[in-house]
Motif scaffolding. Structure first.
Motif, short mmCIF file in Angstrom:
data_model
loop_
_atom_site.label_atom_id
_atom_site.label_comp_id
_atom_site.label_asym_id
_atom_site.label_seq_id
_atom_site.Cartn_x
_atom_site.Cartn_y
_atom_site.Cartn_z
N VAL A 78 0.89 -1.18 0.00
CA VAL A 78 0.00 0.00 0.00
C VAL A 78 0.91 1.21 0.00
N GLY A 79 0.45 2.30 -0.58
CA GLY A 79 1.35 3.43 -0.65
C GLY A 79 0.64 4.74 -0.92
N GLU A 80 1.43 5.78 -1.04
CA GLU A 80 0.88 7.13 -1.20
C GLU A 80 1.87 7.98 -1.96
N CYS A 81 1.33 9.00 -2.66
CA CYS A 81 2.21 9.95 -3.33
C CYS A 81 1.58 11.33 -3.17
N GLN A 82 2.38 12.34 -2.84
CA GLN A 82 1.82 13.69 -2.63
C GLN A 82 2.50 14.68 -3.55
N GLY A 83 1.68 15.54 -4.14
CA GLY A 83 2.21 16.62 -4.96
C GLY A 83 1.58 17.91 -4.49
N HIS A 84 1.67 18.97 -5.30
CA HIS A 84 1.08 20.25 -4.90
C HIS A 84 -0.44 20.17 -5.00
N GLY A 85 -1.07 20.10 -3.86
CA GLY A 85 -2.54 20.07 -3.85
C GLY A 85 -3.13 18.78 -4.40
N VAL A 86 -2.32 17.70 -4.49
CA VAL A 86 -2.82 16.44 -5.06
C VAL A 86 -2.32 15.28 -4.19
N ARG A 87 -3.15 14.25 -4.02
CA ARG A 87 -2.68 13.06 -3.33
C ARG A 87 -3.19 11.84 -4.09
N THR A 88 -2.29 10.87 -4.27
CA THR A 88 -2.71 9.61 -4.91
C THR A 88 -2.55 8.48 -3.91
N ASP A 89 -3.59 7.67 -3.76
CA ASP A 89 -3.51 6.50 -2.88
C ASP A 89 -3.36 5.24 -3.72
N PHE A 90 -2.44 4.38 -3.29
CA PHE A 90 -2.23 3.10 -3.99
C PHE A 90 -2.78 1.99 -3.11
N GLU A 91 -3.78 1.29 -3.64
CA GLU A 91 -4.44 0.25 -2.83
C GLU A 91 -4.40 -1.08 -3.59
N MET A 92 -4.65 -2.16 -2.84
CA MET A 92 -4.52 -3.46 -3.48
C MET A 92 -5.46 -4.50 -2.87
N VAL A 93 -5.96 -5.39 -3.73
CA VAL A 93 -6.77 -6.53 -3.27
C VAL A 93 -6.08 -7.79 -3.81
N HIS A 94 -5.92 -8.80 -2.95
CA HIS A 94 -5.30 -10.04 -3.40
C HIS A 94 -6.12 -11.22 -2.89
N LEU A 95 -6.74 -11.97 -3.82
CA LEU A 95 -7.61 -13.08 -3.42
C LEU A 95 -7.13 -14.37 -4.09
N ARG A 96 -7.41 -15.48 -3.41
CA ARG A 96 -7.06 -16.75 -4.04
C ARG A 96 -8.16 -17.18 -4.99
N LYS A 97 -9.43 -17.01 -4.55
CA LYS A 97 -10.54 -17.39 -5.44
C LYS A 97 -11.20 -16.13 -5.95
N VAL A 98 -11.46 -16.12 -7.23
CA VAL A 98 -12.00 -14.89 -7.81
C VAL A 98 -13.54 -14.92 -7.80
N PRO A 99 -14.18 -13.85 -7.35
CA PRO A 99 -15.65 -13.79 -7.45
C PRO A 99 -16.06 -13.82 -8.93
#
Length: 885
Positions: A78-99
């Motif tokens: 999981v992670g994050e990045c910040q710029g001038h007046g901007v934020r990006t969130d990095f998210e993740m899902v990891h499953l063994r069985k797929v819906p």
């Protein structure tokens, strides 16, 4: 922000997983130092993320920062990045069985849109990139072209197409295990394409981009690599030949051991009559009998046929009625001599590739691998040593060795064999000379002298009787017949002393000149004007590198004292003294100046001077170094007596040297032998790899071979190379072999040889060579290109084999195949699809929307999804405006 939207970095062939999932080029990862520590609790994860957030805010760092959570194998970040007046969130899902609803595009679009939560009603269009990967594992219709070695066929001189002296080559299994075809749609917009749980437009044949990668088998078993590795393993064995074959092998018959009293008389008996018919059956002599006597016949490690085949290969002269004189066996190296292949032995310190040593190395390698392993090696070596002794005792030259002194550029074993050949040559010349001499003597004398003393110790008087009225020419055959005898006749002593003191020419003139080779140009003796003759001299003693080393150690140990220096000079001047004695015998009445003019012209300085009568005359004198008091040359000249070469003490005692060599060979353990011959085996392996590469022409392999050669020449030039370095070289050779085997495998599968059209052949060859060198190769023309059509056919055939119970369908004629490929509609109706279900589905969804409010800045949003048999992963990068929310 640019990276999230840029399409150039979609699906990179080789990259960090975060690059693949988010398209980033720069990022920082924070991960637990120890492998077993993992951030498992949610609260710890949130704590880390908030710390990262504060750090980014405080430092103004604009590089994305990731924290690795969960176990390492899950690759969760999981992670994050910040710029001038901007934020990006990095998210993740990891499953063994797929819906179920997320296995297709429409379901993933729903997730993406709900995650963005965009307040605008007509949502800006989402851009889509899709890649489906198909795996081909079933190459059944293409059997692997390597023939397995047929060990039973050996007796005819072959091992599965392998003669002795040839190395095997190639992989035993297919070195290419899978082919991965990635079909890509790099730029689609939603609405253009339908892909849901009922129907899909994604037909791989229609994909605009195809790329292929091959999966190589892990460490495929390669014949040449195994061959050399097995031989290298012998280097680590400790046993001696006796221990391997059982002590009994070298024991003589019981009664022979008991009767030690006649040991000396045995040594002094004249040599046995040579057996002129040197046949293979004679060669496989005593060792075989002894082994058989002490154990069952079947137990000897090598059977007779194999042994005879090898001995015939090593000693081709044994097949003919009378043995060759060794020269014809050597001269076949001329065509090779200029090429670099032939000179590799200088770099590797091995042996020329047509020499006996080189052949022996290959035979031992072959035996170690196919016939009896270490025991077989010990058995063959024992036979080889016996054969060497047999040749020495019977004056048969050893074939496959260059004549002349030992070549110090070769391995020590090769030098030893050359040394033995030198001894045999000298002995042969001496024996032949002796025959001619004895036939010229008075019959009575021959009998007496021969019976009492043996030919080496004939008394001077007998010799002189034999020489009555003979010119030097009749001795020309025996120029190398040397007698170790003291000149006990007074006459000789007197003459020697007189000529040694610078006595006038009158006394010495009574001496009869002996041992002349030919006149030296127009030079005359300075004092009596007689022509100056070049004498017949002894050849200097040949040396192998270990003898040279020993000698230099002895000389070094004499130290720097005056006495030591004098002794050293005496030891080094044995050859000089011998030449002086020969010169005095050939030129009665000569002086040191005469000798120097012939032997070292630079040490005789001539000047033009004007004599009393005013004429220009040449006046000569010895150089300054020759005038140093108690000079070595002057001393030697004074002690030298006029004795021709044939009557001097031998500089080179061939009997002693030959016995030394034979002893050296007999005490070699298989491990020492393997170490001596390993350079030859590596040399042979490099030549084999080069030869095979020439057929395939792979540029990267050419480079690696050059590296192997430079690496090997550095390692092998040292006397005892480290095992680790030798293993590296063998490993490099095996790698090259595997690459060549892969090239062959791919060429067979893509049928580059069968192409009629030149253009198609070039395309395919280029494609195959790229597959070997690059991680992923673009297929030109996708499914419609030359390579594309072949790949399609491979998949079609594999599918037919798996999905139709009747395997005969695999043999369908090509016309039917073409009909089948004809139209997509027909294919859909047909139950058998051309491609298996994709092994991997990758999707990238991108859009630019304002978040979190309608009046926020429009920012890039991106989601990557990968679905394989084992797992399902979503990786999203969602940006939001931190100024206007």
């Amino acid at each position: 922000m640019q990276d999230l939207l840029c399409m150039n970095n979609d699906f990179p062939p080789r990259a960090h997983c975060l690059v693949r999932w988010y398209g980033l080029r720069e990022f920082v990862v924070i991960a637990p130092a120890a492998n077993h520590d993992a951030v498992l609790s949610e609260s710890k994860c949130n704590l880390l993320l908030s710390s990262v957030s504060i750090a980014l805010g405080n430092t103004g760092c604009q590089v994305p920062l990731f924290v690795q959570i969960h176990h390492k194998w899950r690759r969760m970040y999981v992670g994050e990045c910040q710029g001038h007046g901007v934020r990006t969130d990095f998210e993740m899902v990891h499953l063994r069985k797929v819906p179920n609803q997320y296995t297709h595009l429409s379901g993933l679009l729903d997730i993406f849109k709900s995650k963005i939560g965009c307040p605008l009603t007509p949502l800006p269009p989402v851009s889509i990139a899709i890649r489906l990967t198909y795996v081909l594992q079933d190459w059944q219709q293409y059997f692997w072209p390597q023939q397995p070695p047929d060990i039973d066929a050996l007796v005819g001189g072959e091992v599965g197409g392998l003669e002795f002296g040839k190395l095997p080559f190639g992989a035993c299994e297919d070195p290419i295990s899978e082919l991965h075809l990635a079909t890509t749609w790099p730029h689609l917009t939603e609405g253009i394409i339908v892909d849901n749980d009922v129907y899909s437009d994604l037909d791989p044949i229609q994909a605009p981009h195809w790329s292929v990668r091959v999966r190589k088998a892990d460490n495929p078993q390669c014949l040449l690599g195994d061959f050399v590795t097995e031989f290298f393993k012998i280097c680590r064995r400790k046993e001696s030949t006796d221990e391997i074959l059982g002590r009994s092998t070298f024991e003589e018959e019981g009664r022979e051991i008991a009767d030690i009293t006649h040991a000396l008389s045995k040594l002094t008996e004249p040599a046995p009559v040579p057996i002129h018919k040197l046949s293979v059956s004679n060669m496989v002599h005593t060792a075989k009998k002894k082994i058989r006597k002490h154990r069952g016949v079947e137990e000897s490690p090598l059977n007779n046929d194999v042994l005879n085949t090898i001995l015939l290969f090593l000693f081709p002269d044994a097949a003919s009625e009378k043995p060759l004189d060794g020269s014809s066996a050597v001269d076949n190296n001329n065509p090779l001599s200029e090429s670099e292949e032939y000179n590799l032995y200088n770099q590797f310190k091995s042996a020329p590739s047509d020499s006996l040593t080189y052949k022996l190395a290959l035979c031992l390698c072959m035996i170690n691998f196919y016939h009896g392993g270490l025991k077989g090696v010990a058995h063959l070596w024992q036979e080889f040593v016996l054969e060497m002794r047999f040749r020495w005792e019977n004056n048969f030259l050893i074939p496959g060795l260059a004549s002349g002194p030992p070549d110090l550029r070769c391995c020590l074993l090769h030098q030893k064999l050359q040394m033995l050949n030198c001894c045999i040559e000298r002995k042969k010349a001496r024996d032949e000379g002796r025959k001619t001499n004895t036939s010229d003597m008075f019959p009575g004398d021959v009998g007496k002298a021969g019976d009492q003393l043996g030919p080496d110790n004939l008394k001077d008087t007998d010799k002189e009787k034999g020489e009555v009225g003979k010119s030097w020419d009749s001795w020309s055959d025996s120029e190398e017949e040397f007698f170790e005898c003291l000149s006990d006749t007074e006459e000789l002593k007197g003459n020697g002393q007189e000529s040694g003191k610078k006595g006038g020419p009158k006394e010495t003139a009574s001496l009869k000149p002996e041992g002349r080779l030919h006149q030296h140009g127009k030079l005359t003796l300075l004092h009596n004007g007689e022509p100056l003759y070049i004498p017949v001299t002894q050849e200097p003693a040949p040396m192998t590198e270990d003898l040279l080393e020993e000698q230099s150690e002895v000389l070094a140990k004499l130290g720097t004292s005056a006495e030591g220096a004098h002794l050293r000079a005496r030891m080094q001047s044995a050859c000089l003294l011998s030449d002086m004695e020969s010169f005095k015998a050939a030129n009665p009445g000569c002086f040191l100046e005469d000798f120097v003019r012939w032997y070292s012209p630079r040490d005789y300085i001539e000047e033009e001077v004007i004599d009393e009568k005013g004429n220009m005359v040449l006046k000569g004198e010895l150089s300054a170094r020759m005038k140093i008091p108690s000079n070595m040359w002057v001393e030697a000249w004074e002690t030298a007596k006029p004795i021709p070469a044939r009557r001097q003490r031998r500089l080179f005692d061939d009997t002693r040297e030959a016995e030394k060599v034979l002893h050296y060979l007999a005490v070699q353990k298989p491990a020492d032998l393997a170490r001596h011959l390993l350079p030859c085996v590596i040399h042979a392996a490099v030549l084999k790899v080069k030869e095979e590469e020439n057929l395939e022409n792979i540029s990267s392999v050419k480079k690696i071979i050059k590296q192997i050669i430079t690496h090997s020449s550095k390692v092998l030039h040292f006397p005892n190379p480290e095992d680790k370095k030798l293993e590296e070289i063998i490993h490099q050779i095996t790698n090259v072999e595997a690459i060549i085997a892969r090239a062959r495998s791919l060429k067979a599968k893509f049928g580059t040889e069968k192409c009629e059209q030149e253009e198609e052949k070039e395309d395919l060859e280029k494609f195959v060579s790229c597959l070997l060198e690059q991680p992923e190769v673009l297929v030109v023309g996708a499914g419609r290109g030359h390579a594309g059509k072949i790949i399609h056919k491979l998949f079609v055939n594999a599918q037919r084999l798996t999905e139709s119970s009747d395997e005969a369908a695999a043999m369908a004629p090509p016309e039917e195949e073409l009909k089948r490929v004809s139209s997509p509609e027909e294919r859909r109706q047909n139950s058998v699809s051309d491609f298996p279900p994709p092994a991997g589905r990758e999707l990238i969804l991108r859009t630019t929307v304002p978040r979190p409010a309608p009046y926020s800045r429009a920012l890039p949003q991106r989601m990557y999804s990968v679905l394989t048999k084992e797992d399902f992963r979503l990786a999203g990068a969602f940006s939001s405006d931190t100024s206007f929310f």
